[in-house]
Write a protein that holds these residues in place. Structure first.
Motif, PDB file in Angstrom:
ATOM      1  N   SER A 121      41.756  39.074  31.135  1.00 36.95           N
ATOM      2  CA  SER A 121      42.134  39.386  32.515  1.00 36.95           C
ATOM      3  C   SER A 121      40.904  39.561  33.402  1.00 36.95           C
ATOM      4  N   TYR A 122      39.890  40.222  32.865  1.00 34.55           N
ATOM      5  CA  TYR A 122      38.662  40.430  33.627  1.00 34.55           C
ATOM      6  C   TYR A 122      37.978  39.097  33.938  1.00 34.55           C
ATOM      7  N   ALA A 123      37.980  38.186  32.976  1.00 34.98           N
ATOM      8  CA  ALA A 123      37.386  36.868  33.200  1.00 34.98           C
ATOM      9  C   ALA A 123      38.126  36.112  34.297  1.00 34.98           C
ATOM     10  N   ILE A 124      39.436  36.245  34.333  1.00 33.25           N
ATOM     11  CA  ILE A 124      40.213  35.602  35.398  1.00 33.25           C
ATOM     12  C   ILE A 124      39.854  36.213  36.742  1.00 33.25           C
ATOM     13  N   ARG A 125      39.759  37.532  36.782  1.00 29.09           N
ATOM     14  CA  ARG A 125      39.419  38.204  38.041  1.00 29.09           C
ATOM     15  C   ARG A 125      38.072  37.749  38.574  1.00 29.09           C
ATOM     16  N   GLU A 126      37.116  37.577  37.672  1.00 33.14           N
ATOM     17  CA  GLU A 126      35.770  37.179  38.072  1.00 33.14           C
ATOM     18  C   GLU A 126      35.603  35.659  38.155  1.00 33.14           C
ATOM     19  N   SER A 140      46.364  23.658  38.401  1.00 36.44           N
ATOM     20  CA  SER A 140      45.796  24.259  37.184  1.00 36.44           C
ATOM     21  C   SER A 140      46.057  25.764  37.127  1.00 36.44           C
ATOM     22  N   GLU A 141      45.922  26.450  38.241  1.00 38.20           N
ATOM     23  CA  GLU A 141      46.202  27.888  38.264  1.00 38.20           C
ATOM     24  C   GLU A 141      47.690  28.154  38.022  1.00 38.20           C
ATOM     25  N   SER A 142      48.553  27.273  38.531  1.00 38.89           N
ATOM     26  CA  SER A 142      49.999  27.420  38.299  1.00 38.89           C
ATOM     27  C   SER A 142      50.332  27.256  36.818  1.00 38.89           C
ATOM     28  N   ILE A 143      49.706  26.300  36.175  1.00 39.42           N
ATOM     29  CA  ILE A 143      49.928  26.098  34.734  1.00 39.42           C
ATOM     30  C   ILE A 143      49.440  27.317  33.967  1.00 39.42           C
ATOM     31  N   PHE A 144      48.299  27.828  34.337  1.00 36.40           N
ATOM     32  CA  PHE A 144      47.750  29.017  33.689  1.00 36.40           C
ATOM     33  C   PHE A 144      48.663  30.224  33.936  1.00 36.40           C
ATOM     34  N   LEU A 145      49.257  30.303  35.132  1.00 36.53           N
ATOM     35  CA  LEU A 145      50.199  31.383  35.450  1.00 36.53           C
ATOM     36  C   LEU A 145      51.432  31.301  34.555  1.00 36.53           C
ATOM     37  N   ILE A 146      51.972  30.102  34.389  1.00 39.97           N
ATOM     38  CA  ILE A 146      53.138  29.922  33.514  1.00 39.97           C
ATOM     39  C   ILE A 146      52.783  30.348  32.089  1.00 39.97           C
ATOM     40  N   TYR A 147      51.614  29.956  31.639  1.00 38.39           N
ATOM     41  CA  TYR A 147      51.154  30.354  30.311  1.00 38.39           C
ATOM     42  C   TYR A 147      51.062  31.885  30.203  1.00 38.39           C
ATOM     43  N   SER A 148      50.487  32.538  31.203  1.00 33.80           N
ATOM     44  CA  SER A 148      50.322  33.993  31.168  1.00 33.80           C
ATOM     45  C   SER A 148      51.666  34.710  31.170  1.00 33.80           C
ATOM     46  N   ILE A 149      52.602  34.208  31.954  1.00 33.09           N
ATOM     47  CA  ILE A 149      53.942  34.802  31.971  1.00 33.09           C
ATOM     48  C   ILE A 149      54.612  34.611  30.610  1.00 33.09           C
ATOM     49  N   ILE A 198      51.211  42.468  26.186  1.00 31.90           N
ATOM     50  CA  ILE A 198      52.015  42.640  27.406  1.00 31.90           C
ATOM     51  C   ILE A 198      51.110  42.960  28.591  1.00 31.90           C
ATOM     52  N   PHE A 199      50.247  43.952  28.417  1.00 32.00           N
ATOM     53  CA  PHE A 199      49.361  44.357  29.506  1.00 32.00           C
ATOM     54  C   PHE A 199      48.473  43.207  29.959  1.00 32.00           C
ATOM     55  N   SER A 200      47.908  42.503  29.002  1.00 35.45           N
ATOM     56  CA  SER A 200      47.030  41.389  29.326  1.00 35.45           C
ATOM     57  C   SER A 200      47.789  40.280  30.046  1.00 35.45           C
ATOM     58  N   GLY A 201      48.938  39.911  29.523  1.00 33.18           N
ATOM     59  CA  GLY A 201      49.737  38.863  30.164  1.00 33.18           C
ATOM     60  C   GLY A 201      50.106  39.227  31.586  1.00 33.18           C
ATOM     61  N   LEU A 202      50.492  40.479  31.787  1.00 36.41           N
ATOM     62  CA  LEU A 202      50.869  40.941  33.128  1.00 36.41           C
ATOM     63  C   LEU A 202      49.672  40.951  34.068  1.00 36.41           C
ATOM     64  N   LEU A 203      48.559  41.494  33.606  1.00 33.16           N
ATOM     65  CA  LEU A 203      47.355  41.513  34.447  1.00 33.16           C
ATOM     66  C   LEU A 203      46.874  40.105  34.775  1.00 33.16           C
ATOM     67  N   CYS A 204      46.908  39.218  33.775  1.00 31.07           N
ATOM     68  CA  CYS A 204      46.500  37.831  34.017  1.00 31.07           C
ATOM     69  C   CYS A 204      47.411  37.185  35.059  1.00 31.07           C
ATOM     70  N   ALA A 205      48.713  37.407  34.924  1.00 34.30           N
ATOM     71  CA  ALA A 205      49.662  36.833  35.882  1.00 34.30           C
ATOM     72  C   ALA A 205      49.393  37.354  37.296  1.00 34.30           C
ATOM     73  N   LEU A 206      49.132  38.641  37.426  1.00 31.76           N
ATOM     74  CA  LEU A 206      48.841  39.208  38.745  1.00 31.76           C
ATOM     75  C   LEU A 206      47.548  38.633  39.317  1.00 31.76           C
ATOM     76  N   ARG A 207      46.530  38.504  38.476  1.00 33.20           N
ATOM     77  CA  ARG A 207      45.258  37.927  38.934  1.00 33.20           C
ATOM     78  C   ARG A 207      45.449  36.471  39.368  1.00 33.20           C
ATOM     79  N   LEU A 208      46.249  35.731  38.612  1.00 36.22           N
ATOM     80  CA  LEU A 208      46.473  34.323  38.942  1.00 36.22           C
ATOM     81  C   LEU A 208      47.331  34.174  40.198  1.00 36.22           C
ATOM     82  N   LEU A 209      48.291  35.061  40.395  1.00 36.59           N
ATOM     83  CA  LEU A 209      49.077  35.033  41.640  1.00 36.59           C
ATOM     84  C   LEU A 209      48.160  35.245  42.845  1.00 36.59           C
ATOM     85  N   TYR A 210      47.236  36.179  42.716  1.00 35.09           N
ATOM     86  CA  TYR A 210      46.291  36.407  43.806  1.00 35.09           C
ATOM     87  C   TYR A 210      45.396  35.186  44.021  1.00 35.09           C
ATOM     88  N   SER A 211      44.965  34.575  42.938  1.00 37.15           N
ATOM     89  CA  SER A 211      44.154  33.362  43.035  1.00 37.15           C
ATOM     90  C   SER A 211      44.941  32.244  43.722  1.00 37.15           C
TER      91      SER A 211
END
Length: 166
Positions: free
Chosen positions: A59-64, A89-98, A133-146
């Motif tokens: 999640s931190y890597a996605i944020r940065e 690409s970010e949408s595909i990554f979002l689907i993966y994270s969800i 769960i936490f990681s998937g959720l945080l990644c999804a939130l970071r990707l939505l912002y991206s």
């Protein structure tokens, strides 16, 4: 408050996990060599911390914007096409994270239903699986912002190719 949480949450979990791993492994090594015994929970706690460190690191890597990606071809396109490719690409990554988050919920629910516990600490195994769960959720939130930055604001500056230091 929210901005501080957003900025420091993952780094705090990562650093706390790393410090705990170092302390647990060091204490266990000292106990083995100095006292010919072992700290039973040390390896298990270190393993749990390692799992949380890895998942929160994603999640931190996605944020940065430091997550692994191949941009060789993307960098060759003009900004308009680059923006569309990044959106895809970010949408595909979002689907993966969800998907990871949903599967993490299923795995954690199964662990709770089985009532399994970790051998040394006797903690429920769901403590370990909750990191997914936490990681998937945080990644999804970071990707939505991206996606918001790219799609609504048109900002792709964070994805400009940077030269690697030599």
């Amino acid at each position: 408050m929210f901005r501080a949480l957003e900025k420091y949450f993952e780094p705090t979990v990562i650093v706390a996990s790393l410090i705990t791993i170092i302390i647990m492994v060091f204490a266990d090594v000292i106990a083995r060599f100095a006292f010919s015994t072992s700290i039973v929970v040390a390896n298990e706690i270190a393993r749990i911390c390692f799992v949380y460190l890895i998942y929160f690191g994603i999640s931190y890597a996605i944020r940065e914007h430091r997550h692994m990606r191949v941009t060789f071809f993307v960098d060759k396109f003009p900004p308009k096409f680059k923006r569309m490719i990044l959106l895809v690409s970010e949408s595909i990554f979002l689907i993966y994270s969800i998907t990871v988050c949903v599967l993490g919920i299923e795995i954690t629910q199964q662990a709770i239903a089985r009532g399994k516990t970790l051998s040394a600490t006797q903690w429920p195994t769901s403590v370990l699986y909750a990191a997914i769960i936490f990681s998937g959720l945080l990644c999804a939130l970071r990707l939505l912002y991206s996606l918001y930055l790219i799609g609504v604001r048109g900002d792709i500056s964070m994805y400009q190719n940077e030269e690697m230091p030599q």
